[in-house]
Design a protein around this motif. Structure first.
Motif, short mmCIF file in Angstrom:
data_model
loop_
_atom_site.label_atom_id
_atom_site.label_comp_id
_atom_site.label_asym_id
_atom_site.label_seq_id
_atom_site.Cartn_x
_atom_site.Cartn_y
_atom_site.Cartn_z
N UNK A 4 50.43 32.94 -14.91
CA UNK A 4 49.98 34.19 -14.29
C UNK A 4 49.10 33.84 -13.11
N UNK A 5 49.31 34.50 -11.99
CA UNK A 5 48.55 34.25 -10.78
C UNK A 5 47.72 35.49 -10.47
N UNK A 6 46.40 35.32 -10.38
CA UNK A 6 45.52 36.42 -9.96
C UNK A 6 45.28 36.25 -8.47
N UNK A 7 45.76 37.20 -7.69
CA UNK A 7 45.61 37.17 -6.24
C UNK A 7 44.37 37.96 -5.86
N UNK A 8 43.40 37.29 -5.25
CA UNK A 8 42.18 37.95 -4.79
C UNK A 8 42.40 38.31 -3.32
N UNK A 9 42.68 39.58 -3.07
CA UNK A 9 43.05 40.01 -1.73
C UNK A 9 44.57 39.91 -1.57
N UNK A 10 45.03 39.99 -0.34
CA UNK A 10 46.47 39.97 -0.05
C UNK A 10 46.96 38.53 0.08
N UNK A 11 48.02 38.19 -0.65
CA UNK A 11 48.64 36.86 -0.55
C UNK A 11 50.07 37.02 -0.06
N UNK A 12 50.49 36.12 0.81
CA UNK A 12 51.89 36.14 1.24
C UNK A 12 52.72 35.32 0.26
N UNK A 13 54.00 35.58 0.23
CA UNK A 13 54.90 34.85 -0.66
C UNK A 13 54.95 33.36 -0.29
N UNK A 14 54.83 33.05 1.00
CA UNK A 14 54.86 31.66 1.44
C UNK A 14 53.67 30.87 0.92
N UNK A 15 52.54 31.55 0.73
CA UNK A 15 51.32 30.86 0.29
C UNK A 15 51.45 30.28 -1.10
N UNK A 16 52.28 30.88 -1.93
CA UNK A 16 52.43 30.41 -3.32
C UNK A 16 53.87 29.98 -3.63
N UNK A 17 54.69 29.80 -2.62
CA UNK A 17 56.10 29.44 -2.82
C UNK A 17 56.28 28.17 -3.66
N UNK A 18 55.47 27.12 -3.48
CA UNK A 18 55.65 25.94 -4.34
C UNK A 18 55.45 26.23 -5.83
N UNK A 19 54.60 27.19 -6.16
CA UNK A 19 54.42 27.55 -7.57
C UNK A 19 55.66 28.25 -8.12
N UNK A 20 56.31 29.05 -7.29
CA UNK A 20 57.52 29.76 -7.71
C UNK A 20 58.60 28.76 -8.10
N UNK A 21 58.66 27.65 -7.38
CA UNK A 21 59.66 26.61 -7.67
C UNK A 21 59.35 25.86 -8.96
N UNK A 22 58.08 25.72 -9.31
CA UNK A 22 57.69 24.91 -10.47
C UNK A 22 57.71 25.67 -11.79
N UNK A 23 57.54 26.99 -11.74
CA UNK A 23 57.42 27.78 -12.96
C UNK A 23 58.60 28.75 -13.08
N UNK A 24 59.18 28.83 -14.28
CA UNK A 24 60.31 29.72 -14.49
C UNK A 24 59.89 31.19 -14.43
N UNK A 25 58.64 31.46 -14.77
CA UNK A 25 58.12 32.82 -14.67
C UNK A 25 56.72 32.77 -14.06
#
Length: 194
Positions: A4-25
């Motif tokens: 689970x990712x808690x975004x403090x403020x606005x985050x772009x998808x590119x900012x956390x893209x490496x996490x999307x690749x590593x975690x199935x959910x």
């Protein structure tokens, strides 16, 4: 693996893209507090976000921060191994594309197991806290001119004497000697954020 990712403020998808690749959910929860505020000052909001998280492991990422591949790999390894219940992650501010040499190198508690999260006082977990080797990267300003323009709109200028004295004090406190950090400190000393 799930996170689970808690975004403090606005985050772009590119900012956390490496996490999307590593975690199935990867579940994203938005925390509606000013991105630069101390999270301990907003305990009720943080506690609600942690309670709403659907996964055991939670990572906190602030606006303007990004996760690189090396940090995403390290987060995935630590979540899988579960050798500690909390992890401090440093943040390296980038100014004009280069790292600034200011601030604490200890890092903040940013990755933790939600069942061990303490709900009172400062952000902590019950159990071991370890610092990760890799850091988040936070973009401050793309150029010194952008920085100066921002401060001219939002702050009050200092006199030349006050600017010089503040600059000298800040250089001595930060012990920074690289040109990029000195340029940042010189521009910051010119304005009162008060």
């Amino acid at each position: 693996m799930q996170l689970s990712l808690i975004a403090v403020g606005h985050l772009s998808a590119e900012a956390v893209a490496p996490l999307v690749e590593k975690f199935e959910r990867l579940e994203v929860l938005e925390l509606d507090v000013p991105p630069r505020d101390d999270l301990a000052a907003h305990r009720a909001e943080v506690n609600r976000a942690v309670d709403a998280a659907g996964n055991d492991w939670v990572v906190v990422v602030r606006e303007r921060e990004s996760v690189d591949d090396a940090l995403a790999d390290e987060i995935a390894e630590e979540v899988a191994a579960a050798k500690a219940w909390g992890f401090r992650i440093r943040t390296v501010p980038l100014y004009a594309g280069k790292p600034l040499r200011i601030g604490s190198q200890a890092g903040e508690l940013r990755l933790f197991h939600r069942r061990h999260f303490l709900r009172r006082g400062e952000l902590a977990v019950q159990g071991t806290i370890v610092r990760l080797n890799h850091a988040l990267q936070a973009v401050t300003f793309a150029s010194s001119e952008e920085h100066r323009q921002y401060l001219m709109k939002t702050a009050v200028p200092h006199s030349a004497l006050r600017r010089t004295l503040l600059f000298i004090r800040n250089v001595l406190v930060t012990r920074s000697h690289d040109a990029n950090t000195l340029r940042y400190l010189w521009i910051e000393a010119a304005f009162d954020h008060g």
